[in-house]
Design a protein around this motif. Structure first.
Motif, short mmCIF file in Angstrom:
data_model
loop_
_atom_site.label_atom_id
_atom_site.label_comp_id
_atom_site.label_asym_id
_atom_site.label_seq_id
_atom_site.Cartn_x
_atom_site.Cartn_y
_atom_site.Cartn_z
N GLN A 82 13.71 -0.65 0.87
CA GLN A 82 15.21 -0.34 1.03
C GLN A 82 15.82 0.75 0.16
N ARG A 83 15.50 0.82 -1.04
CA ARG A 83 15.89 1.59 -2.06
C ARG A 83 15.55 2.74 -1.84
N LEU A 84 14.25 3.08 -1.16
CA LEU A 84 13.70 4.34 -0.91
C LEU A 84 14.29 4.84 0.24
N ALA A 97 9.52 6.92 4.58
CA ALA A 97 8.12 6.11 5.05
C ALA A 97 7.79 6.30 6.49
N PRO A 98 6.42 6.33 6.54
CA PRO A 98 5.82 6.18 8.12
C PRO A 98 6.42 5.23 8.94
N GLY A 99 6.34 5.45 10.16
CA GLY A 99 6.77 4.52 11.16
C GLY A 99 6.46 3.07 11.03
N GLU A 100 4.96 3.00 10.80
CA GLU A 100 4.47 1.75 10.85
C GLU A 100 5.02 1.01 9.59
N ASP A 127 0.79 -1.10 -0.10
CA ASP A 127 0.06 0.07 -0.13
C ASP A 127 0.82 1.13 0.04
N HIS A 128 1.66 1.24 0.85
CA HIS A 128 2.90 2.42 0.69
C HIS A 128 3.57 2.66 -0.69
N HIS A 129 3.99 1.42 -1.45
CA HIS A 129 4.51 1.79 -2.70
C HIS A 129 3.58 2.28 -3.85
N LEU A 130 2.46 1.92 -3.49
CA LEU A 130 1.60 2.91 -4.37
C LEU A 130 1.32 4.17 -4.19
N MET A 131 1.37 5.03 -5.35
CA MET A 131 1.25 6.58 -5.00
C MET A 131 -0.14 7.03 -4.75
N HIS A 132 -1.15 6.08 -5.16
CA HIS A 132 -2.45 6.27 -4.94
C HIS A 132 -2.82 7.71 -6.01
N ARG A 156 9.01 4.52 -5.89
CA ARG A 156 10.60 4.75 -6.49
C ARG A 156 10.55 5.26 -7.68
N ALA A 157 9.83 4.93 -8.56
CA ALA A 157 9.99 5.64 -9.98
C ALA A 157 9.41 6.99 -9.81
#
Length: 223
Positions: free
Chosen positions: A177-179, A193-196, A15-20, A132-133
């Motif tokens: 990791q790359r982010l 990234a958020p803490g969770e 869900d985090h990797h998606l920019m929405h 990432r992109a």
């Protein structure tokens, strides 16, 4: 056996990797090469919806695509787009890029060579590569607005399509990791990234989902 906690952590990274982002009309769509023809399909669907008048497919080959796409990722993407009815004149091919940074830099140069005025880009990638992109593109192409897009699918649908549960989780961990480390190398803008999400990433690393991590002392631009 993958635990319930591991699946929950993997879903949080997905869900985090998606920019929405909501797709909107842009100057061009750029499809980033990979093993996944779904990127080409997503770019074609956006073209059909009038979201971009032109598609650039970018990518050479890699160890994971050499056998599947011997003519190069961008070339195979173009062939897919033409099969799906996109006119030849609406597709440009950038066949040399071997990582995300080169995808952006070489596509930018190709569009400049062709006299295409670019103010906004639909950046089409695999779902877990959206963030990432986007961060890489914002670093390498300032002044342009980027709208991220990918094949619309759920985490469960993506896992089923790959048919390798552990590999999917490894890829999600590697992308996170790359982010984390690439902004300090100047490869992308910072996007903390958020803490969770960080906590989920650390649990997955401790659980052994580390095959897609890169050594923190080296790396390739935008890889």
């Amino acid at each position: 056996m993958i635990s319930t906690q591991t699946w929950a952590d993997a879903r949080r990274l997905w869900d985090h990797h998606l920019m929405h982002h909501t797709p909107r009309p842009c100057s061009v769509a750029i499809g980033l090469g990979s093993h996944d023809l779904g990127v080409a399909d997503a770019a074609v669907e956006l073209y059909r919806r009038g979201m971009a008048p032109l598609i650039v497919f970018t990518g050479a080959t890699s160890p994971t695509t050499r056998d599947r796409m011997p003519r190069g990722e961008a070339v195979h993407y173009r062939e897919r787009a033409l099969e799906l009815g996109v006119p030849d004149g609406a597709v440009l091919v950038e066949p040399h890029a071997r990582n995300t940074g080169e995808n952006i830099r070489f596509s930018r140069a190709l569009l400049e060579e062709n006299g295409v005025d670019v103010s906004s880009v639909l950046l089409v990638s695999k779902p877990y590569e959206e963030r990432r992109a986007n961060a890489t593109a914002r670093k390498l192409w300032p002044g342009v607005e980027f709208v991220s897009a990918s094949s619309p699918m759920t985490f469960e649908e993506y896992v089923a399509s790959i048919r390798d549960d552990r590999l999917v989780i490894d890829m999600l961990v590697g992308a996170l990791q790359r982010l984390t480390i690439y902004p300090d190398r100047g490869f992308m803008v910072a996007d903390p990234a958020p803490g969770e999400v960080t906590a989920a990433y650390e649990r997955l690393c401790r659980a052994g989902f580390t095959s897609r991590l890169v050594a923190e002392g080296r790396g390739t631009v935008g890889q």
